[in-house]
Design an enzyme around this catalytic site. Structure first.
Site, PDB file in Angstrom:
ATOM      1  N   ARG A  57       0.837  -1.209   0.000  1.00 15.48           N
ATOM      2  CA  ARG A  57       0.000   0.000   0.000  1.00 15.48           C
ATOM      3  C   ARG A  57       0.873   1.261   0.000  1.00 15.48           C
ATOM      4  O   ARG A  57       0.470   2.310  -0.492  1.00 15.48           O
ATOM      5  CB  ARG A  57      -0.969  -0.005   1.198  1.00 15.48           C
ATOM      6  CG  ARG A  57      -1.867   1.227   1.261  1.00 15.48           C
ATOM      7  CD  ARG A  57      -3.182   1.001   2.029  1.00 15.48           C
ATOM      8  NE  ARG A  57      -3.025   0.190   3.210  1.00 15.48           N
ATOM      9  CZ  ARG A  57      -2.536   0.615   4.387  1.00 15.48           C
ATOM     10  NH1 ARG A  57      -2.178   1.882   4.524  1.00 15.48           N
ATOM     11  NH2 ARG A  57      -2.438  -0.199   5.412  1.00 15.48           N
ATOM     12  N   TYR A 110     -15.768  14.251 -16.685  1.00 16.37           N
ATOM     13  CA  TYR A 110     -16.120  12.846 -16.483  1.00 16.37           C
ATOM     14  C   TYR A 110     -17.143  12.790 -15.338  1.00 16.37           C
ATOM     15  O   TYR A 110     -17.032  13.515 -14.347  1.00 16.37           O
ATOM     16  CB  TYR A 110     -14.855  12.062 -16.120  1.00 16.37           C
ATOM     17  CG  TYR A 110     -15.122  10.595 -15.992  1.00 16.37           C
ATOM     18  CD1 TYR A 110     -15.348   9.811 -17.113  1.00 16.37           C
ATOM     19  CD2 TYR A 110     -15.166   9.993 -14.744  1.00 16.37           C
ATOM     20  CE1 TYR A 110     -15.603   8.463 -16.991  1.00 16.37           C
ATOM     21  CE2 TYR A 110     -15.415   8.638 -14.613  1.00 16.37           C
ATOM     22  CZ  TYR A 110     -15.638   7.880 -15.745  1.00 16.37           C
ATOM     23  OH  TYR A 110     -15.894   6.550 -15.627  1.00 16.37           O
ATOM     24  N   ASP A 182      -7.167  16.639 -16.131  1.00 16.59           N
ATOM     25  CA  ASP A 182      -7.448  15.253 -16.501  1.00 16.59           C
ATOM     26  C   ASP A 182      -7.053  15.116 -17.970  1.00 16.59           C
ATOM     27  O   ASP A 182      -7.697  15.677 -18.858  1.00 16.59           O
ATOM     28  CB  ASP A 182      -8.939  14.948 -16.290  1.00 16.59           C
ATOM     29  CG  ASP A 182      -9.271  13.479 -16.551  1.00 16.59           C
ATOM     30  OD1 ASP A 182      -8.583  12.846 -17.371  1.00 16.59           O
ATOM     31  OD2 ASP A 182     -10.235  12.976 -15.941  1.00 16.59           O
ATOM     32  N   LYS A 207      -7.622   3.678 -19.732  1.00 17.69           N
ATOM     33  CA  LYS A 207      -7.934   4.035 -21.112  1.00 17.69           C
ATOM     34  C   LYS A 207      -6.675   3.898 -21.977  1.00 17.69           C
ATOM     35  O   LYS A 207      -6.188   2.800 -22.141  1.00 17.69           O
ATOM     36  CB  LYS A 207      -8.547   5.431 -21.138  1.00 17.69           C
ATOM     37  CG  LYS A 207      -9.624   5.667 -20.047  1.00 17.69           C
ATOM     38  CD  LYS A 207     -10.874   4.845 -20.225  1.00 17.69           C
ATOM     39  CE  LYS A 207     -11.812   4.883 -19.021  1.00 17.69           C
ATOM     40  NZ  LYS A 207     -12.212   6.209 -18.562  1.00 17.69           N
TER      41      LYS A 207
HETATM   42  C1  LIG Z   1     -12.644   6.769 -17.351  1.00 20.97           C
HETATM   43  C2  LIG Z   1     -12.306   8.154 -16.955  1.00 20.97           C
HETATM   44  C3  LIG Z   1     -12.094   8.495 -15.611  1.00 20.97           C
HETATM   45  C4  LIG Z   1     -12.241   7.490 -14.493  1.00 20.97           C
HETATM   46  O1  LIG Z   1     -11.291   6.472 -14.594  1.00 20.97           O
HETATM   47  P1  LIG Z   1     -11.529   4.974 -14.020  1.00 20.97           P
HETATM   48  O2  LIG Z   1     -10.244   4.314 -14.350  1.00 20.97           O
HETATM   49  O3  LIG Z   1     -12.719   4.413 -14.729  1.00 20.97           O
HETATM   50  O4  LIG Z   1     -11.778   5.122 -12.561  1.00 20.97           O
HETATM   51  C5  LIG Z   1     -11.753   9.797 -15.314  1.00 20.97           C
HETATM   52  N1  LIG Z   1     -11.644  10.740 -16.291  1.00 20.97           N
HETATM   53  C6  LIG Z   1     -11.862  10.452 -17.588  1.00 20.97           C
HETATM   54  C7  LIG Z   1     -11.752  11.528 -18.604  1.00 20.97           C
HETATM   55  C8  LIG Z   1     -12.202   9.153 -17.959  1.00 20.97           C
HETATM   56  O5  LIG Z   1     -12.436   8.878 -19.248  1.00 20.97           O
END
Ligand SMILES: *Cc1c(COP(=O)(O)O)cnc(C)c1O
Length: 391
Positions: A57, A110, A182, A207
C-alpha cells in the site's frame, strides 16, 4: 539513456530502465510485504517517504517503475499510481482540499469527477463553481479568495470541448490556486499539460495508457513535493495499485505512442467521413476545421485523440437503432483500447446528469476509435447509419 532528450517512442520503451535487474521485461513483484535486513533498516524504511519495499500500500517495485515511466512521458518529475482513475482524482482532491476551500471546475467533466465535486465534497465543506470551459474568462470570474484548486479536462467527455491550458494555468497561479488537468482523452502523446504550466496531471490509465481493456488504474503526475503530499494521504485512503496491474500498465505503455498516433489518424478519417453523411447532424472532434476551438486544439495538441462524438438527426431512437445495428464495433463504455467502441451517451447518463452538467443531445453517440482498419470501421458505421435512418 538521457530521458530528457529521448523521443516519446523511445522513452515509452526505456524510460523505466532499472540497471539493477538484468530482466528485459519488468519483474512482477506480487509480495505485499518485504523483509528488512535488520531493525535499523526496518525503522529507516518505515519512516521513509514512498518506500518501494516496505508494504505494497506504501509502494511496490513494479508500481514504482510504472510511475517513473508515466512521469517521464508527461514531462513531470514524479507520479503516483492508483487502483483506478477515480481513485487518483478523488484521492488527489481529498488530499489537497479542506473544509472552507473552493474549487473551480468545468460544467463538462467525467461523470465521476462531477459527482465528487457536486455530491461528495460538499459534505466535507468544500464548495465549487462549474464554468463553461470554452471561455478562459469564466475561470477568472469564478475564482474566489478561498479557491485552492482549478480542475480542467480537455478535450472533455463527451462533447470534446477544449480548455485553454496555458490561460487557466496562468490565472490560477496568479491567484495562488493549484491546477489539476485530466489528460485521459489526449494522453501525453498528444498533449502535455505540464508544458502549459498545469501543476498536476491525472489519468484514467484504464484508457489509453493501459490500452487493452484489461486493466483498471489511475496515475497522478506532478512535482514530487505535491505528489508526496498526496501519497501521504493515499496510504490512508487505500486506493493503491499492485505489481500485477503495474506490469500490465508497463506492457501497454510500450506501444502507447504508436497506438495513439494511429488512433488519432483513424479518428480524423472517421470524423471527416461522418461529416459528409446524411442523418448526422453534427460531428464533435477537435481535429475538424468545423470544431469551434480547432485553432486552440491545434496549438496545444500534436494530434486530436481517438475519441469523437456525433449527433444523429433522428434523436434518441435513431441513436439506439444505430448502436443495435453495429457488429464489429461493440456497444460498450470506456475508450482507449485497441477495439472500437460506441455508446449512446443518453442511455449511459439517463439516470440523471450531475448538477451543472451541460445539456447532452438525445442523439449523441460517442465513438472510441480502436486500431482496426478504418475501412472496416466505416463499413460497420454505415450499417448503423442505415438503421438510424429507418428508425
Ligand atoms: C474513465 C475516466 C475516468 C475514471 O477512470 P476509471 O479508471 O474508470 O476510474 C476519469 N476521467 C476520464 C476523462 C475518464 O475517461
Amino acid at each position: 539513456m538521457n530521458e530528457d532528450r529521448a523521443n516519446p517512442r523511445t522513452l515509452a520503451i526505456h524510460g523505466d530502465h532499472d540497471p539493477s535487474v538484468a530482466d528485459i521485461a519488468p519483474p512482477i513483484h506480487l509480495s505485499s510485504t518485504y523483509r528488512a535486513a535488520d531493525s535499523d533498516e526496518f525503522a529507516r524504511i518505515a519512516e521513509a517517504d514512498r518506500p518501494s519495499r516496505f508494504y505494497t500500500r506504501y509502494g511496490n517495485p513494479t508500481v514504482a517503475r510504472a510511475e517513473r515511466l508515466v512521469a517521464g512521458l508527461e514531462g513531470c518529475n514524479s507520479a503516483l499510481m492508483f487502483a483506478s482513475g477515480m481513485g487518483a482524482v478523488a484521492t488527489t482532491a481529498l488530499s489537497l482540499l479542506s473544509a472552507g476551500d473552493h474549487v473551480v471546475a468545468q460544467r463538462d467533466h467525467y461523470m465521476g469527477t462531477l459527482r465528487l465535486l457536486t455530491e461528495m465534497l460538499p459534505r466535507f465543506g468544500v464548495s465549487h463553481t462549474l464554468v463553461d470551459q470554452t471561455e478562459a474568462g469564466a475561470f477568472a470570474d469564478a475564482m474566489r479568495p478561498e479557491t485552492r484548486l482549478v480542475i480542467v479536462e480537455t478535450p472533455s467527455n463527451p462533447m470534446l470541448k477544449v480548455t485553454d491550458l496555458a490561460a487557466v494555468a496562468a490565472l490560477a497561479r496568479a491567484r495562488g490556486a493549484l491546477t489539476l488537468a485530466d489528460n485521459t482523452f489526449a494522453s501525453p502523446v498528444n498533449q502535455r499539460p505540464s508544458e502549459h504550466g498545469i501543476d498536476l496531471v491525472v489519468h484514467s490509465a484504464t484508457k489509453y495508457l493501459g490500452g487493452h481493456s484489461d486493466l483498471l488504474a489511475g496515475v497522478l503526475c506532478g512535482p514530487s513535493g505535491l505528489v508526496d503530499r498526496v501519497w501521504s494521504q493515499a496510504i490512508v485512503l487505500g486506493a493503491c495499485s499492485n505489481g500485477f496491474d503495474a506490469y500490465l500498465l508497463l506492457r501497454g505503455l510500450r506501444t502507447l505512442p504508436l497506438r495513439v498516433e494511429r488512433q488519432s489518424e483513424t479518428a480524423l478519417t472517421l470524423a471527416r467521413h461522418l461529416e459528409t453523411r446524411a442523418g448526422v447532424a453534427r460531428v464533435h472532434y477537435p481535429g475538424l476545421a468545423s470544431h469551434p476551438q480547432h485553432r486552440l486544439a491545434a496549438h496545444q495538441m500534436t494530434a486530436f485523440g481517438g475519441v469523437l462524438s456525433f449527433e444523429l438527426a433522428g434523436g434518441g431512437s435513431a441513436a439506439r437503432a444505430f448502436v443495435d445495428a453495429l457488429d464489429l464495433v461493440a456497444n460498450a463504455v470506456s475508450l482507449g483500447g485497441v477495439e472500437t467502441l460506441a455508446s449512446h451517451v443518453g442511455s449511459m447518463w439517463h439516470a440523471g446528469a450531475a448538477e451543472g452538467q451541460g445539456a447532452i443531445p438525445a442523439g449523441l453517440i460517442r465513438l472510441a476509435v480502436g486500431l482496426e482498419h478504418p475501412d472496416d470501421i466505416v463499413r460497420d458505421l454505415e450499417h448503423g447509419l442505415a438503421a438510424a435512418q429507418s428508425a
